[in-house]
Design an enzyme around this catalytic site. Structure first.
Site, PDB file in Angstrom:
ATOM      1  N   SER A 121     -47.229  33.674  19.572  1.00  0.00           N
ATOM      2  CA  SER A 121     -48.608  34.032  19.911  1.00  0.00           C
ATOM      3  C   SER A 121     -48.781  35.539  19.940  1.00  0.00           C
ATOM      4  O   SER A 121     -47.853  36.284  20.278  1.00  0.00           O
ATOM      5  CB  SER A 121     -48.932  33.460  21.297  1.00  0.00           C
TER       6      SER A 121
ATOM      7  N   TYR B 220     -46.342  31.685  30.710  1.00  0.00           N
ATOM      8  CA  TYR B 220     -46.608  31.154  29.373  1.00  0.00           C
ATOM      9  C   TYR B 220     -46.224  32.184  28.312  1.00  0.00           C
ATOM     10  O   TYR B 220     -45.481  31.909  27.375  1.00  0.00           O
ATOM     11  CB  TYR B 220     -48.091  30.772  29.247  1.00  0.00           C
TER      12      TYR B 220
ATOM     13  N   LYS C 122     -43.092  32.445  25.276  1.00  0.00           N
ATOM     14  CA  LYS C 122     -43.235  32.756  23.842  1.00  0.00           C
ATOM     15  C   LYS C 122     -42.229  33.846  23.448  1.00  0.00           C
ATOM     16  O   LYS C 122     -41.570  33.749  22.411  1.00  0.00           O
ATOM     17  CB  LYS C 122     -44.666  33.210  23.514  1.00  0.00           C
TER      18      LYS C 122
HETATM   19  N1  UFG Z   1     -64.122  33.881  27.056  1.00  0.00           N
HETATM   20  C1  UFG Z   1     -65.358  33.886  27.658  1.00  0.00           C
HETATM   21  N2  UFG Z   1     -65.761  32.736  28.268  1.00  0.00           N
HETATM   22  C2  UFG Z   1     -65.013  31.602  28.290  1.00  0.00           C
HETATM   23  C3  UFG Z   1     -63.759  31.615  27.659  1.00  0.00           C
HETATM   24  C4  UFG Z   1     -63.343  32.792  27.049  1.00  0.00           C
HETATM   25  O1  UFG Z   1     -66.061  34.888  27.675  1.00  0.00           O
HETATM   26  O2  UFG Z   1     -65.440  30.604  28.873  1.00  0.00           O
HETATM   27  C5  UFG Z   1     -63.688  35.107  26.382  1.00  0.00           C
HETATM   28  C6  UFG Z   1     -62.403  35.672  26.939  1.00  0.00           C
HETATM   29  O3  UFG Z   1     -62.662  36.517  28.030  1.00  0.00           O
HETATM   30  C7  UFG Z   1     -61.847  36.408  25.730  1.00  0.00           C
HETATM   31  C8  UFG Z   1     -62.328  35.581  24.529  1.00  0.00           C
HETATM   32  O4  UFG Z   1     -63.410  34.799  25.031  1.00  0.00           O
HETATM   33  O5  UFG Z   1     -62.410  37.662  25.636  1.00  0.00           O
HETATM   34  C9  UFG Z   1     -61.281  34.644  23.998  1.00  0.00           C
HETATM   35  O6  UFG Z   1     -60.757  33.873  25.061  1.00  0.00           O
HETATM   36  P1  UFG Z   1     -59.846  32.590  24.826  1.00  0.00           P
HETATM   37  O7  UFG Z   1     -59.501  32.031  26.178  1.00  0.00           O
HETATM   38  O8  UFG Z   1     -60.490  31.680  23.846  1.00  0.00           O
HETATM   39  O9  UFG Z   1     -58.578  33.201  24.109  1.00  0.00           O
HETATM   40  P2  UFG Z   1     -57.558  34.301  24.645  1.00  0.00           P
HETATM   41  O10 UFG Z   1     -57.666  35.437  23.687  1.00  0.00           O
HETATM   42  O11 UFG Z   1     -57.670  34.594  26.058  1.00  0.00           O
HETATM   43  O12 UFG Z   1     -56.222  33.455  24.544  1.00  0.00           O
HETATM   44  C10 UFG Z   1     -55.633  33.184  23.352  1.00  0.00           C
HETATM   45  C11 UFG Z   1     -54.804  31.908  23.427  1.00  0.00           C
HETATM   46  C12 UFG Z   1     -53.684  32.065  24.384  1.00  0.00           C
HETATM   47  C13 UFG Z   1     -52.924  33.330  24.119  1.00  0.00           C
HETATM   48  C14 UFG Z   1     -53.886  34.495  24.137  1.00  0.00           C
HETATM   49  C15 UFG Z   1     -53.274  35.834  23.913  1.00  0.00           C
HETATM   50  O13 UFG Z   1     -55.605  30.812  23.824  1.00  0.00           O
HETATM   51  O14 UFG Z   1     -52.821  30.981  24.233  1.00  0.00           O
HETATM   52  O15 UFG Z   1     -54.839  34.288  23.111  1.00  0.00           O
HETATM   53  O16 UFG Z   1     -52.880  35.969  22.598  1.00  0.00           O
HETATM   54  F1  UFG Z   1     -51.996  33.539  25.054  1.00  0.00           F
END
Ligand code: UFG
Length: 343
Positions: free
Chosen positions: A128, A153, A157
């Site tokens: 990831s 988590y 990785k």
């Molecule tokens: N976000 C919102 N509202 C929500 C959910 C997410 O605004 O309800 C925002 C988050 O703050 C972030 C973006 O949308 O800015 C993406 O969030 P995600 O949760 O979809 O994805 P992440 O980038 O946080 O996480 C992903 C993977 C993880 C991994 C992470 C870091 O899901 O497994 O990238 O690489 F660890």
């Protein structure tokens, strides 16, 4: 005639695994799926069977159960494994670290050991972009430093990457590729497989599609005061079918002995940074609907911005993300409608 390559897909009932199984079969390979259905159900396997018209063998087994998993190695004649089976909720891993260390590490150690002991060769590990943490320079290349993990988590990785690197170093018959995924989104164009989170979605796109479907009242955009052009976080959203195809390229590379090192790492992203607001607005536009959303406080643990330099995957794997964001977001909504029976 050469024998068809056969790939064991652990965690193949899940979101990325089921799409990858479909692409492997489309590329002329045989597939065996294992999954303990801890965070999935048989719909992913059934969907993959319907799309491909192949009765993909499925074994309900936990990779942590070494004896039961070893039986799969005795029963099926594969030479490659793609290891997806793992827990993946960042917040849950902070609350329950042992659940993550026990499951994610033990299962992968079993995979590596059994591959080695049974004289099999090729391992692809689902890593990831989380390993880069808050990067000092963007976009990140595979040479960008890994940052100390901010969750168990993320730590699993990094540790699994190291387990693969060290094992490949020690066992000359093994080869390994770690694919560092950015943010996988969307669904198969058939709408027969897609992401099916249990409970309240933690990730942006499933939260958006469930809000559009009326299951969630309102999307919270976590922070609009980040130092980015529109104040929301930047991510690299990679289409799930494109991501699945990167696995086919990784397996082919090892089967055809094209790898330059026996252990390699590739970023799998689009190379394009998209903000949360941009994603929401694009979703609304391409699906011709209005989404109920509000700005909420920042979410703990979020990095401000991360996107991939994909040049290594482009040149070495001969792989490139192709599906436009618009089409990916249409497919995400088509899948949600299919699951909910919405017309
Ligand atoms: N976000 C919102 N509202 C929500 C959910 C997410 O605004 O309800 C925002 C988050 O703050 C972030 C973006 O949308 O800015 C993406 O969030 P995600 O949760 O979809 O994805 P992440 O980038 O946080 O996480 C992903 C993977 C993880 C991994 C992470 C870091 O899901 O497994 O990238 O690489 F660890």
């Amino acid at each position: 005639m050469n024998k068809k390559p056969c790939v064991l897909v652990s965690g193949g009932a899940g979101y990325i695994g089921s799409h990858t199984a479909v692409e492997l079969i489309g590329a002329g390979m045989d597939v065996v799926i294992t999954d303990n259905l801890a965070n999935s159900d048989m719909s992913g396997v059934e969907g993959a069977r319907r799309i491909t018209g192949v009765d993909i063998p499925f074994v309900d087994v936990d990779c942590c159960d070494r004896a039961a998993f070893a039986e799969v190695f005795r029963r099926y004649d594969f030479d490659s494994v793609i290891h997806f089976a793992a827990f993946k909720a960042v917040g849950e891993s902070v609350d329950n670290p042992m659940k993550y260390y026990r499951n994610n590490l033990a299962s992968f150690m079993n995979v590596v050991e059994l591959m080695h002991e049974s004289g099999r060769h090729n391992i692809v590990f689902s890593s990831s972009a989380t390993v880069y943490g808050e990067a000092d320079e963007l976009p990140v290349t595979e040479k960008s430093p890994r940052k100390p993990a901010t969750s168990p988590y993320g730590n699993t990785k990094q540790m699994c990457e190291d387990i693969l690197r060290d094992s490949v170093g020690a066992y000359p018959s093994l080869k390994g590729i770690a694919l560092r995924y950015f943010n996988p989104i969307g669904a198969h164009p058939s709408a027969l497989i897609g992401e099916l989170p249990r409970g309240v979605p933690q990730n942006l796109v499933p939260y958006i599609t469930q809000t559009a479907a009326g299951i969630r009242e309102c999307l919270s955009v976590f922070g609009d005061d980040y130092p980015t052009p529109d104040g929301s976080c930047l991510r690299d959203y990679i289409d799930i079918v494109d991501l699945a195809k990167a696995h086919v390229a990784a397996i082919r590379r090892m089967i055809e002995n094209k790898n330059k090192e026996r252990y390699e790492i590739f970023n799998v992203g689009t190379g394009r940074a998209v903000s949360v607001f941009e994603l929401v607005k694009t979703f609304e536009r391409v699906n011709n609907l209005r989404l109920n959303y509000k700005v909420a406080p920042r979410r703990a643990g979020d990095v401000v911005a991360i996107w991939a330099d994909t040049s290594l995957a482009n040149s070495e794997l001969g792989w490139k993300a192709e599906r436009p964001l618009e089409e990916t977001l249409r497919s995400a909504w088509a899948w949600e409608k299919h699951v909910r029976g919405i017309e």
